[in-house]
Write a protein that holds these residues in place. Sequence first.
Motif, short mmCIF file in Angstrom:
data_model
loop_
_atom_site.label_atom_id
_atom_site.label_comp_id
_atom_site.label_asym_id
_atom_site.label_seq_id
_atom_site.Cartn_x
_atom_site.Cartn_y
_atom_site.Cartn_z
N GLU A 175 40.68 40.13 37.90
CA GLU A 175 39.23 40.35 38.03
C GLU A 175 38.72 39.73 39.32
N ILE A 176 37.84 40.46 40.03
CA ILE A 176 37.25 39.90 41.26
C ILE A 176 35.73 39.93 41.20
N GLY A 177 35.19 40.09 39.98
CA GLY A 177 33.75 40.20 39.79
C GLY A 177 32.97 38.93 40.12
N GLY A 178 33.64 37.79 40.15
CA GLY A 178 32.92 36.53 40.45
C GLY A 178 33.01 36.10 41.90
N GLN A 179 33.63 36.93 42.75
CA GLN A 179 33.94 36.48 44.12
C GLN A 179 32.71 36.20 44.98
N HIS A 180 31.74 37.08 44.97
CA HIS A 180 30.56 36.86 45.83
C HIS A 180 29.77 35.63 45.37
N GLY A 209 42.38 35.66 50.17
CA GLY A 209 41.89 36.11 51.47
C GLY A 209 41.73 37.61 51.64
N PHE A 210 41.62 38.35 50.54
CA PHE A 210 41.47 39.81 50.61
C PHE A 210 39.98 40.19 50.66
N ASP A 211 39.71 41.47 50.92
CA ASP A 211 38.35 42.00 50.89
C ASP A 211 37.97 42.23 49.43
N PRO A 212 36.96 41.50 48.91
CA PRO A 212 36.63 41.62 47.48
C PRO A 212 35.97 42.95 47.12
N ASP A 213 35.66 43.75 48.12
CA ASP A 213 35.05 45.07 47.84
C ASP A 213 36.04 46.21 48.06
N ASP A 214 37.32 45.87 48.24
CA ASP A 214 38.33 46.90 48.49
C ASP A 214 38.46 47.83 47.28
N ARG A 227 40.20 49.32 41.64
CA ARG A 227 40.72 50.34 40.73
C ARG A 227 41.99 49.85 40.02
N GLY A 228 42.90 49.24 40.78
CA GLY A 228 44.15 48.73 40.21
C GLY A 228 43.90 47.66 39.16
N LEU A 229 42.98 46.74 39.46
CA LEU A 229 42.67 45.67 38.51
C LEU A 229 42.00 46.22 37.25
N GLU A 230 41.17 47.22 37.44
CA GLU A 230 40.50 47.85 36.30
C GLU A 230 41.53 48.45 35.34
N GLU A 231 42.53 49.11 35.90
CA GLU A 231 43.59 49.71 35.07
C GLU A 231 44.40 48.62 34.36
N THR A 232 44.68 47.53 35.07
CA THR A 232 45.44 46.42 34.48
C THR A 232 44.66 45.79 33.32
N ARG A 233 43.35 45.65 33.50
CA ARG A 233 42.51 45.08 32.43
C ARG A 233 42.42 46.02 31.23
N GLY A 234 42.56 47.31 31.48
CA GLY A 234 42.30 48.33 30.46
C GLY A 234 43.06 48.14 29.17
N GLY A 235 44.27 47.60 29.22
CA GLY A 235 45.08 47.46 28.01
C GLY A 235 44.72 46.26 27.15
N ALA A 260 51.05 45.03 42.62
CA ALA A 260 50.18 43.85 42.78
C ALA A 260 50.21 43.34 44.22
N VAL A 261 51.41 43.20 44.77
CA VAL A 261 51.54 42.71 46.15
C VAL A 261 50.87 43.70 47.11
N GLN A 262 51.06 44.98 46.84
CA GLN A 262 50.50 46.03 47.68
C GLN A 262 48.97 46.00 47.69
N TRP A 263 48.36 45.89 46.49
CA TRP A 263 46.89 45.85 46.43
C TRP A 263 46.35 44.70 47.27
N ILE A 264 46.97 43.53 47.11
CA ILE A 264 46.50 42.33 47.83
C ILE A 264 46.65 42.52 49.33
N THR A 265 47.85 42.95 49.74
CA THR A 265 48.17 43.09 51.16
C THR A 265 47.31 44.17 51.82
N ASP A 266 47.17 45.32 51.15
CA ASP A 266 46.38 46.41 51.70
C ASP A 266 44.90 46.05 51.82
N ALA A 267 44.45 45.10 51.01
CA ALA A 267 43.05 44.64 51.08
C ALA A 267 42.89 43.50 52.08
#
Length: 283
Positions: free
Chosen positions: A43-48, A82-87, A92-100, A178-185
């Motif tokens: 979850e990144i909802g608390g970042q800002h 250190g990623f962009d919290p609005d990426d 999307r990836g985190l939302e799917e991970t939380r979904g279960g 997971a590594v890809q989402w972080i790195t790409d952001a």
Amino acid sequence: MSILNADLHCHSVVSDGTLQPEVLAARAAANGVELWALTDHDEIGGQHRAAAAAREHGMRYLTGTEISVTFAGETVHIVGLGFDPDDPQMKRGLEETRGGRGARAHEIAAGLAQVGIKDAYEGALKYVGNPELISRTHFARFLVETGVCKDTPEVFRRYLVEGKPGYVPHRWASLKHAVQWITDAGGMAVIAHPARYKFTANEEYALFSEFKAHGGRAVEVVTGSHTSAEYVKYAATAKEFGLAASRGSDFHSPDESHTDLGQLPYLPGDLTPVWELLADRIQ
């Protein structure tokens, strides 16, 4: 730069911590933290909020999250910093991970009901800041509150680990994703508290090798769940794999966490601190 009170691993009510991001920031600053990251589970909802609170208290800030992945049949945690919290891809990836988690929570409650513990789902919900992130920790708090167990470790031992009535496995993200989402952001992936995983030496070697091959860059060496011997072990592992080192308390709650924010030994001086590689991402 290794002599820096950086705490790059902790949790708020946005996942399974008990404090608001603003209260965590105040606590970190009061404990002398100079560089802080909030790393809520999936979850990144608390970042800002966390970044604004860090500024208010005069701390530098790195964005953070802790992503659950399945590797060799175990749940492994990968911290992103250190990623962009609005990426959008990461969101999307985190939302799917939380979904279960919701379906899994109902299965946990059903398992507990079979051994006479009623209404556990509703009880756990009382402790949830974010219903998408209901987890075993919330069930544990309910079972302590109702007197079924004396503390959360006892709940896990008796009810929530493999082979016990409330255990339900969850299929998380893949290590690669997971590594890809972080790195790409624009961020950096870190293996969280490696000593906690029940891996053989070969499985652990495979974890570090694959993590590095996917673009992972660091490992938590000094963390609340490591012993001093494990600091030494994973400092050597960091060097062996050419990884930077991170430091974080994994603080969740004043009542439950053994290690408070900012109260860890410093990183060994011969390691490259992860924050040196993220200097341009520090807010």
